[in-house]
Design a protein around this motif. Sequence first.
Motif, short mmCIF file in Angstrom:
data_model
loop_
_atom_site.label_atom_id
_atom_site.label_comp_id
_atom_site.label_asym_id
_atom_site.label_seq_id
_atom_site.Cartn_x
_atom_site.Cartn_y
_atom_site.Cartn_z
N PHE A 126 1.10 -1.18 -0.15
CA PHE A 126 0.21 0.06 0.23
C PHE A 126 1.21 1.22 -0.05
O PHE A 126 0.98 2.34 -0.62
CB PHE A 126 -0.86 0.08 1.05
CG PHE A 126 -2.18 -1.23 1.11
CD1 PHE A 126 -3.64 -0.12 1.47
CD2 PHE A 126 -2.27 -1.80 0.08
CE1 PHE A 126 -4.60 -0.30 1.22
CE2 PHE A 126 -3.80 -2.68 0.51
CZ PHE A 126 -4.48 -1.52 0.45
N ILE A 127 1.69 1.10 1.03
CA ILE A 127 2.57 2.16 0.96
C ILE A 127 3.38 2.54 -0.48
O ILE A 127 3.30 3.83 -1.06
CB ILE A 127 3.12 1.77 2.00
CG1 ILE A 127 3.42 2.58 3.41
CG2 ILE A 127 5.29 3.50 1.83
CD1 ILE A 127 3.77 1.44 4.46
N ASN A 128 4.10 1.41 -1.12
CA ASN A 128 4.90 1.59 -2.40
C ASN A 128 4.59 2.40 -3.54
O ASN A 128 4.55 2.98 -4.41
CB ASN A 128 6.19 0.40 -2.11
CG ASN A 128 6.85 0.85 -1.48
OD1 ASN A 128 7.53 1.51 -0.82
ND2 ASN A 128 7.40 -0.80 -1.23
N HIS A 129 2.62 1.38 -3.31
CA HIS A 129 1.60 1.71 -4.74
C HIS A 129 1.40 3.24 -4.53
O HIS A 129 0.43 3.65 -5.05
CB HIS A 129 0.66 0.45 -4.57
CG HIS A 129 2.22 -0.02 -5.83
ND1 HIS A 129 2.69 -1.55 -4.66
CD2 HIS A 129 1.45 -0.68 -6.84
CE1 HIS A 129 2.77 -2.37 -6.43
NE2 HIS A 129 2.00 -1.80 -6.98
N ARG A 130 1.37 3.61 -3.24
CA ARG A 130 0.56 4.94 -2.46
C ARG A 130 -0.88 4.84 -2.76
O ARG A 130 -2.16 5.36 -3.20
CB ARG A 130 0.78 6.34 -3.47
CG ARG A 130 2.24 6.74 -3.28
CD ARG A 130 2.87 6.84 -2.06
NE ARG A 130 4.27 7.63 -1.95
CZ ARG A 130 5.07 6.96 -2.11
NH1 ARG A 130 5.33 5.80 -1.94
NH2 ARG A 130 6.36 7.75 -2.04
N ILE A 131 -1.39 3.81 -1.87
CA ILE A 131 -2.72 3.00 -2.28
C ILE A 131 -3.23 3.95 -0.78
O ILE A 131 -2.76 3.21 0.33
CB ILE A 131 -2.89 1.81 -2.47
CG1 ILE A 131 -2.75 1.28 -3.56
CG2 ILE A 131 -4.35 1.95 -2.00
CD1 ILE A 131 -2.61 -0.54 -3.68
N ILE A 132 -4.04 4.61 -0.70
CA ILE A 132 -4.48 5.98 0.28
C ILE A 132 -5.54 5.60 1.28
O ILE A 132 -6.02 6.04 0.57
CB ILE A 132 -3.75 7.27 0.33
CG1 ILE A 132 -2.01 7.58 -0.29
CG2 ILE A 132 -3.56 7.87 1.87
CD1 ILE A 132 -1.27 6.69 0.58
N PRO A 133 -5.75 4.82 2.55
CA PRO A 133 -6.62 4.58 3.10
C PRO A 133 -7.70 5.78 3.42
O PRO A 133 -7.05 7.33 3.83
CB PRO A 133 -6.76 4.02 3.92
CG PRO A 133 -5.40 2.95 3.70
CD PRO A 133 -4.62 3.69 3.07
N HIS A 134 -8.87 5.92 3.13
CA HIS A 134 -10.21 7.69 3.10
C HIS A 134 -9.97 7.21 4.36
O HIS A 134 -11.07 5.85 5.56
CB HIS A 134 -11.21 7.26 2.78
CG HIS A 134 -11.94 8.62 2.81
ND1 HIS A 134 -12.31 8.03 3.94
CD2 HIS A 134 -11.93 9.77 2.36
CE1 HIS A 134 -13.43 9.54 4.19
NE2 HIS A 134 -13.01 10.15 2.86
N ILE A 135 -9.66 8.32 5.65
CA ILE A 135 -9.55 8.29 6.85
C ILE A 135 -10.64 9.61 7.54
O ILE A 135 -9.47 10.23 7.56
CB ILE A 135 -8.00 7.49 8.44
CG1 ILE A 135 -7.64 6.36 7.18
CG2 ILE A 135 -8.05 8.05 8.85
CD1 ILE A 135 -5.94 6.24 7.71
N PRO A 136 -11.52 9.30 8.29
CA PRO A 136 -11.75 10.65 8.51
C PRO A 136 -11.39 10.51 9.45
O PRO A 136 -10.51 10.27 10.51
CB PRO A 136 -13.39 9.74 9.08
CG PRO A 136 -13.71 9.16 8.22
CD PRO A 136 -12.77 8.07 7.83
N GLU A 137 -10.87 12.25 10.46
CA GLU A 137 -10.59 12.63 11.27
C GLU A 137 -10.78 12.96 12.74
O GLU A 137 -10.12 12.45 13.47
CB GLU A 137 -9.91 13.77 11.04
CG GLU A 137 -9.09 14.52 9.95
CD GLU A 137 -8.43 16.33 10.04
OE1 GLU A 137 -7.67 16.16 9.37
OE2 GLU A 137 -8.96 16.72 10.25
N GLN A 138 -11.75 12.32 12.95
CA GLN A 138 -12.64 12.63 14.58
C GLN A 138 -13.06 11.37 14.74
O GLN A 138 -13.56 10.57 14.31
CB GLN A 138 -13.85 13.97 14.21
CG GLN A 138 -13.26 14.81 14.09
CD GLN A 138 -15.12 15.67 13.65
OE1 GLN A 138 -15.08 16.07 12.27
NE2 GLN A 138 -14.81 16.41 14.79
N GLY A 139 -13.44 10.82 15.56
CA GLY A 139 -13.79 9.48 16.64
C GLY A 139 -12.94 9.01 17.03
O GLY A 139 -13.11 7.77 17.72
N SER A 140 -12.20 9.65 17.61
CA SER A 140 -10.41 8.71 18.06
C SER A 140 -10.52 9.75 19.75
O SER A 140 -9.96 10.86 19.98
CB SER A 140 -8.99 8.71 17.95
OG SER A 140 -7.91 8.41 18.98
#
Length: 495
Positions: A126-140
């Motif tokens: 994922f890193i090397n192919h720049r596959i970037i998960p969509h991660i919402p900022e709020q909720g932690s």
Amino acid sequence: MILKLTGNDLTIEKMREFYASPNAQVEITEDAYARVDAAKRIVQTIIDNERVIYGITTGFGLFCDVFISKDKTAELQVNLIRSHAVGVGKPFAQNTVLGMMIMRLNTMLKGHSGVSRALVNQLKTFINHRIIPHIPEQGSLGASGDLAPLSHLAIALIGEGKVYYEDKLRPTAEVLASLNIEPHVLEAKEGLALINGTQPMTSQGVINYIEAEQLMHDSMWIASLTHQALNGITDAYNAKIHTSRGYKESIHVAETMLDWLEGSELTTRQGEMRVQDAYSLRCIPQVHGASLQTLAYVKDKLEIEMNAANDNPLIFSEEEVFSGGNFHGQPIAIAMDLLKIGIAEISNISERRIERLVNPQLNNDLPAFLSPEEGFQSGAMILQYMAASLVSENKTLAHPASVDSIPSSANQEDHVSMGTIGARHCKDIVDNVRNVLATELFIALTAVEIKGADKLSPKTKAKFDEYREIVEFMHKDRVFSEDINAVSEQLRIIK
């Protein structure tokens, strides 16, 4: 650039180089793979022997006493990340998520997480192919790990959710199919190992640090332009003043200011025009120096956390599998709150210098608001308003997130760090500071041009020439937000 990950020696400087290299790749060392394989074998032994170990053969949180049979341990991990992917709000920036994946991979390579070689390779892919998960900022909450954001990361690895690929948001399954990449099938403990950690707050913290460090540097040469526009007094930067107090950061700022001002025909000595300058000029070494002090503390904590085993439980041997609290984000929460204060002060004093540049009672015979036609054109009047607004917003954002806590999981998890909130607010402050400094720079460029740019010190004249290529002299009223945005983008490090 090749970033070799070992689990032990990731640094901010390496991350800075990685971000600066669009085609940078990560590699995993063979000794790191060996540690991963060894820990995985221990997990399998635990399952085969049906030992009661948190998160491997039990439920989570309040359900830690519920035993899970070995035929359900893999399904348990999928249920975990699906149920915990509850983030809301706008997404983290792609570079922040890229940093999360690098740091999550790095901690797994320490060999205490009990994950498979297949999982670490999936992260690497994922890193090397720049596959970037969509991660919402709020909720932690910033304890038990950054559970919600990391669950969105984990969901992508198994082919669910959405990802950015080539800057387009697409279903993960579609992207993986187009690249002939198989979704990872989670094994025992792997879901927990992916989400018990501090990578969202730490990754955002690293970017905050890189940007803040650059802004602290930029603030000094920008201040030196203002100093010359106001015919400031250089005596306040005399080394004897600062060595007599003893703060190395103030000594450094004073030396730096004198270096930037060397050879200027616009500076003065005490008594030539006035005896003393206002604090926003005279106390630059003391104020900027105090802000610099925060960087050393923050860098130390971030680099420890980047190489930390921060999931739960941790595997050391077949006999030593311990449940603890390394996922608790308090060290980073406090570091982010400190950085918030340190960098916010740079905008506070910058805005006061902006006021001195535009106020005809304070600006040493410059036009009121640097207006080309006083009364008919407003000049920089509302630029100061805007800067004051950002500074005021920063005062609210700088309230420490780490002093707050709220219980969760039926009071099993009864103290949390709120570190991710602190890191997010720190990012907002950094962005505001950049815009305030851009405003000071933009106004100072016109002010020194009125005074005579040819009289600038050689070093600041080079900066003047560089930024005059980006924005024009304030010769008439126009939409100045375009100028501020252009200058601000030039000051940004991580695009």
